[in-house]
Design an enzyme around this catalytic site. Sequence first.
Site, PDB file in Angstrom:
ATOM      1  N   HIS A 230       0.824  -1.204   0.000  1.00 47.58           N
ATOM      2  CA  HIS A 230       0.000   0.000   0.000  1.00 47.58           C
ATOM      3  C   HIS A 230       0.860   1.256   0.000  1.00 47.58           C
ATOM      4  CE1 HIS A 230      -2.694  -3.096   1.674  1.00 47.58           C
ATOM      5  NE2 HIS A 230      -3.612  -2.452   0.991  1.00 47.58           N
TER       6      HIS A 230
ATOM      7  N   ASP B 263      -5.142  -5.901  -7.599  1.00 43.64           N
ATOM      8  CA  ASP B 263      -5.369  -5.330  -6.282  1.00 43.64           C
ATOM      9  C   ASP B 263      -5.696  -3.854  -6.525  1.00 43.64           C
ATOM     10  OD1 ASP B 263      -5.528  -4.925  -3.543  1.00 43.64           O
ATOM     11  OD2 ASP B 263      -3.623  -5.915  -3.105  1.00 43.64           O
TER      12      ASP B 263
END
Length: 432
Positions: A255, A328
């Site tokens: 992330h 993702d």
Amino acid sequence: MIVTMVAGCAGTGAGAASPARPAAGQAGDTATSAAPAPSETSAASATPGASKVEAVLARMSVEDKVGQLFMPVLYGPAANTVSGENQARFGVGTPAKAVARYRPGGVILFPWADNVKNVRQVVALTNGLQKASPEIPLLVGADQENGRVSRMAPLVTPMPGASVIGSTGDPSLARRAAKVTGTELRALGINLDFAPVADVNINPRNPVIGPRAYGSDPKKVAPMVAAAVQGFHDAGIASTAKHFPGHGDTNVDSHSGLPVIQHSLSQWNKLDAPPFAAAIGKNIDAIMSAHVVMPKLDPSGDPATLSKPILTGLLREKLGFDGVVSTDALDMAGVRKKYGDGQVAVRAVQAGVDLLLMPPDFPKAYEAVLAAVKSGKISTARLDQSVRRLLKLKAARGLLDRAPVADPAEAERVLRSAEHRKVAQLINERAR
């Protein structure tokens, strides 16, 4: 004001917005791209509902097809909620108008997008979103892994996370947990869960997977993943194994950074591949890519999400997966370091992706893919492959003919029922 987006996995990503507008061949331990994938038409014709899929595909415009590749976040608790976020990101005020404008293949729900308040509200939202997409019903997704990643909490039964289930050593409990979760999601009008996690958490310093995985031994993780896929299918919803080719051996969170994993092909075959192969063996609907670099599988330096040797070579050709490949969340730093948000979407499709999850600048990504199709950078045949896979998924889960309409009274009866709470209690009692 644009709020910070939280990625589709389990952390924080930054999303900038702009105004909206209408088995590979291997050389040593390096996976290389192999021949183009075989014709999807012949594969589709052998499956139930293939004629319906082909009929829908034939009437779609290029813009319809490109829209089908996307699964954005829409803002607000109801389909007709006016939100400045929707206006800034999509050029229209409400979720329903965004769906009508871009005709995406699906949407994903999050509490931080104001999508999750109470049971009746979520049911009304999912029904309203489906009503806004009358031609092709939507995939309505959620990140409901349970445990640490539970986007529908506190509405759903608080089920133990994967590491707790894995500690029981009993795959039947993974199946029962997934059936409970899938049944509750379906009652809310959610038809795709971004679970189970198929990563093998072999690095104890892993900041992003950890307890989200069933364990650190691929021989034990694989049957848990296979059982969970069965459980979701028992409940009648689609499921997604993640994060391919494996996110278990990293100490970097994708992330906020770009992890590099130095597994050789032989190590990958032994450590990372078994749970994904097990999921494929149970007809998993979708597999999510990881924003990780594996230089011994693809020396380009690109993350797996943008890697044709990994997604087409290993996943499609070596493991034989012909379902939907999802990225993702595209707002995560791990995939945004090297290319712009439009180019990332194009490169993902070129690598073998079918579903583009949570692009931080939706119009830029949509226009980039549309331009790539019109210029031939993405061939019409390649576009049709992805759309066909998405339509086949919808057909397999009963979503192509008509969208299911969730019943709020039934949802209130099903969610957090005594029967479901007993399953959670049993797992906790057997955990070691």
